[in-house]
Design a protein around this motif. Structure first.
Motif, short mmCIF file in Angstrom:
data_model
loop_
_atom_site.label_atom_id
_atom_site.label_comp_id
_atom_site.label_asym_id
_atom_site.label_seq_id
_atom_site.Cartn_x
_atom_site.Cartn_y
_atom_site.Cartn_z
N GLN A 1 67.87 11.53 7.70
CA GLN A 1 66.90 10.39 7.34
C GLN A 1 66.21 11.07 6.17
O GLN A 1 65.95 12.36 6.17
CB GLN A 1 66.08 9.97 8.43
CG GLN A 1 66.75 9.30 9.44
CD GLN A 1 65.66 8.74 10.29
OE1 GLN A 1 64.37 8.55 10.03
NE2 GLN A 1 66.33 8.15 11.83
N PRO A 2 65.74 10.30 5.12
CA PRO A 2 65.08 10.67 3.90
C PRO A 2 63.64 10.92 4.54
O PRO A 2 62.96 10.16 5.32
CB PRO A 2 65.10 9.53 3.05
CG PRO A 2 65.33 8.54 3.89
CD PRO A 2 66.17 9.09 4.90
N THR B 1 59.90 10.21 3.49
CA THR B 1 59.28 9.26 2.48
C THR B 1 57.80 9.30 2.61
O THR B 1 57.35 10.14 3.25
CB THR B 1 59.61 7.90 3.17
OG1 THR B 1 59.17 7.78 4.62
CG2 THR B 1 61.05 7.76 3.15
N ARG B 2 57.25 8.37 2.03
CA ARG B 2 55.73 8.40 2.00
C ARG B 2 55.42 6.83 2.49
O ARG B 2 56.04 6.09 2.30
CB ARG B 2 55.06 8.44 0.78
CG ARG B 2 55.15 9.84 -0.03
CD ARG B 2 54.25 10.02 -1.32
NE ARG B 2 54.17 11.57 -1.78
CZ ARG B 2 53.22 12.02 -1.32
NH1 ARG B 2 52.29 11.66 -0.47
NH2 ARG B 2 53.09 13.52 -1.61
N GLY B 3 54.38 6.83 3.17
CA GLY B 3 53.83 5.50 3.77
C GLY B 3 52.73 5.79 4.68
O GLY B 3 51.88 6.79 4.61
N GLU C 1 58.98 14.06 -1.30
CA GLU C 1 59.51 12.89 -0.94
C GLU C 1 61.21 12.98 -1.43
O GLU C 1 61.21 13.42 -2.41
CB GLU C 1 58.59 12.03 -1.61
CG GLU C 1 59.04 10.30 -1.35
CD GLU C 1 58.49 9.48 -1.97
OE1 GLU C 1 58.38 8.04 -1.82
OE2 GLU C 1 57.44 9.80 -2.89
N GLY C 2 61.78 12.36 -0.49
CA GLY C 2 63.25 12.13 -0.80
C GLY C 2 64.26 13.32 -0.22
O GLY C 2 65.40 12.97 -0.36
N HIS D 1 49.60 6.22 2.48
CA HIS D 1 50.38 6.61 1.69
C HIS D 1 50.55 8.37 2.01
O HIS D 1 50.36 8.97 0.79
CB HIS D 1 50.02 6.36 0.18
CG HIS D 1 50.89 6.51 -0.92
ND1 HIS D 1 52.13 5.81 -1.07
CD2 HIS D 1 51.05 7.41 -1.98
CE1 HIS D 1 52.93 6.36 -1.98
NE2 HIS D 1 52.17 7.04 -2.74
N THR E 1 66.32 15.22 2.43
CA THR E 1 67.08 14.82 3.69
C THR E 1 66.99 15.77 4.82
O THR E 1 67.20 16.90 4.82
CB THR E 1 68.58 14.76 3.12
OG1 THR E 1 68.92 13.67 2.07
CG2 THR E 1 69.32 14.30 4.30
N TYR F 1 56.69 8.31 13.28
CA TYR F 1 56.62 9.47 12.05
C TYR F 1 55.40 10.31 12.15
O TYR F 1 54.38 9.82 12.71
CB TYR F 1 56.40 8.56 10.86
CG TYR F 1 57.79 7.70 10.41
CD1 TYR F 1 58.67 8.58 9.49
CD2 TYR F 1 57.92 6.57 10.74
CE1 TYR F 1 59.82 7.84 9.04
CE2 TYR F 1 58.95 5.83 10.15
CZ TYR F 1 59.91 6.60 9.47
OH TYR F 1 61.21 5.86 9.18
N LEU G 1 52.68 11.79 3.19
CA LEU G 1 54.24 12.31 3.35
C LEU G 1 54.50 12.45 4.60
O LEU G 1 53.66 12.91 5.42
CB LEU G 1 54.29 13.62 2.58
CG LEU G 1 55.68 14.13 2.37
CD1 LEU G 1 56.55 13.38 1.39
CD2 LEU G 1 55.71 15.55 2.00
#
Length: 425
Positions: free
Chosen positions: A69-70, A72-74, A400-401, A336, A403, A390, A338
């Motif tokens: 899975q990648p 991400t930020r969120g 970010e990005g 937002h 794998t 997460y 990592l």
């Protein structure tokens, strides 16, 4: 034609047949049998080799691939889940102080009532009779005191007259003493009558109060949410006050009484934001906040929980008392940031044994495996907030990005989220 034996040029004896074709002697057939046996052995060896190859292909380990899975930020929110019941903020129990038969009923379910409004009436006739008797007793006591006051006045004048006659020697001292004693007794009787009047007055007030209690009135403004009586029903208030009505003061303000486990209660405090859903509106999320964390524990089968009260507005009256709510109380939020999937924190490639020489992790750090150049690379990171899906990454050599590997699988490498192939363990 007769058969003729001749000698071949290589010395082998042959026999001529009648057709003129030479035939070898019996000893000349051994090379043919040898070639036939060699063919049999070669065929058997080929069958064995084919069976071995088939067995090897059938039993060999299937090729394994990485599930990725990648990174991400969120947003990440740490929350506590609990179940509870939707209730009005304040529910008033309307009972009966006196016993009797319900004679009239004026309120029903969902009736909007005002403070002092009559909701039901108990048959007042027995209590009216008690009031009349108490009034008669009071009147009797008041008449008695008038009589005794007249007697007091007579004994007072008689005592004074005999005292004067005693000074002139006209009456004996015994007569004067009797007159004085009668006067003092009359004074005491008037005092007793005064006390009896007070007692009869209290009895009358008690009877009037009981008579007034036959009128069941609403003590507050609100809505009747429960009615437990019918006309003709006998209410018995001898040992326990019966509940006749339940009145909710304000249905536009509701609360959820949620049971939170002792392991999650530490981070809860007043004004903590919370959301919940009910089965009647599965797609609607109600928002509120914690208004109270009650200190009284509740123990059921050795499980300790605490009552957490969540306040919520109910302007459209969609929430009903008694609904089951599934609440989510948000303890902390990060926006937002990592983040890495939680399965990545628990993954270790099958080729890496516990005794592998990996660097020792610092305190509070975890190891994740990132796929770089088709090879798993161990990366040490420090995590923060976790929302069960997460985890926030506060430090580490990732971006970010990237794998990250979350598992292994045997199957099609072209499936979504599957990278590989990899070396077998």
């Amino acid at each position: 034609m007769s058969n003729v034996r001749t000698a071949a040029s290589d010395g082998t004896a042959v026999r001529e047949t009648g057709s003129g074709n030479p035939a070898p002697e019996a000893g000349s057939q051994r090379p043919t049998h040898r070639r036939k046996y060699v063919g049999y052995f070669a065929a058997a060896a080929a069958v064995v080799a084919a069976a071995g190859a088939a067995w090897w292909f059938a039993t060999r380990p299937a090729p394994r691939y990485y599930v990725t899975q990648p990174i991400t930020r969120g947003d990440i929110s740490h929350s506590v889940s609990a179940t509870g019941t939707v209730n009005p903020v304040l529910t008033i129990i309307v009972g009966s102080y006196v016993s009797g038969v319900i004679q009239q009923q004026f309120c029903d379910f969902n009736t909007q009532v005002r403070k002092g409004q009559l909701c039901a009436k108990i048959d007042p006739r027995p209590y009216q009779a008690l009031v009349d008797q108490a009034r008669a007793d009071l009147a009797n006591a008041r008449a008695q005191i008038l009589k005794d006051r007249a007697q007091l006045a007579y004994t007072k004048s008689a005592s004074a007259r005999n005292a004067t006659l005693l000074q002139h020697g006209i009456v004996s001292r015994d007569t004067a003493d009797n007159a004085r004693s009668a006067y003092e007794q009359a004074q005491a009787q008037v005092a007793v009558d005064t006390a009896v009047i007070a007692q009869r007055s209290a009895g009358l007030r008690t009877a009037e109060v009981n008579l007034d209690y036959t009128n069941i009135v609403s003590p507050v403004d609100g809505t009747v949410v429960s009615r437990n009586i019918t006309i003709g029903q006998t209410v018995a208030a001898s040992f326990q006050t019966p509940t006749l009505f339940l009145i909710a003061t304000d249905l536009t303000q509701m609360q959820v009484d949620a049971n939170v486990s002792e392991s999650d209660i530490g981070g809860l405090h007043e004004n903590t934001p919370a959301t919940f859903t009910v089965e009647a509106y599965p797609k609607r999320r109600f928002e509120g906040h914690v208004v109270q964390v009650r200190q009284a524990p509740q123990t059921v089968q050795n499980v300790v929980t605490y009552d957490v009260v969540i306040g919520v507005r109910n302007a459209d009256l969609s929430l009903k008392p008694g609904m089951t709510a599934t609440a989510r109380i948000v303890l902390a939020t990060r926006q937002h940031v990592l983040r890495v999937p939680d399965p990545a924190l628990r993954f270790t490639p099958s080729g890496v044994s516990p005794s592998s020489k990996l660097p020792e992790l610092p305190a509070g750090a975890v190891r994740i495996w990132v796929l770089r150049d088709a090879h798993p690379v161990a990366v040490t990171v420090t995590t923060g907030l976790d929302d069960d899906s997460y985890s926030e990454v506060t430090s580490g050599d990732i971006r970010e990005g990237d794998t990250v590997i979350v598992g292994e699988t045997a199957g099609n490498a072209a499936a979504p989220g599957v990278a590989g192939p990899r070396l077998r363990a």
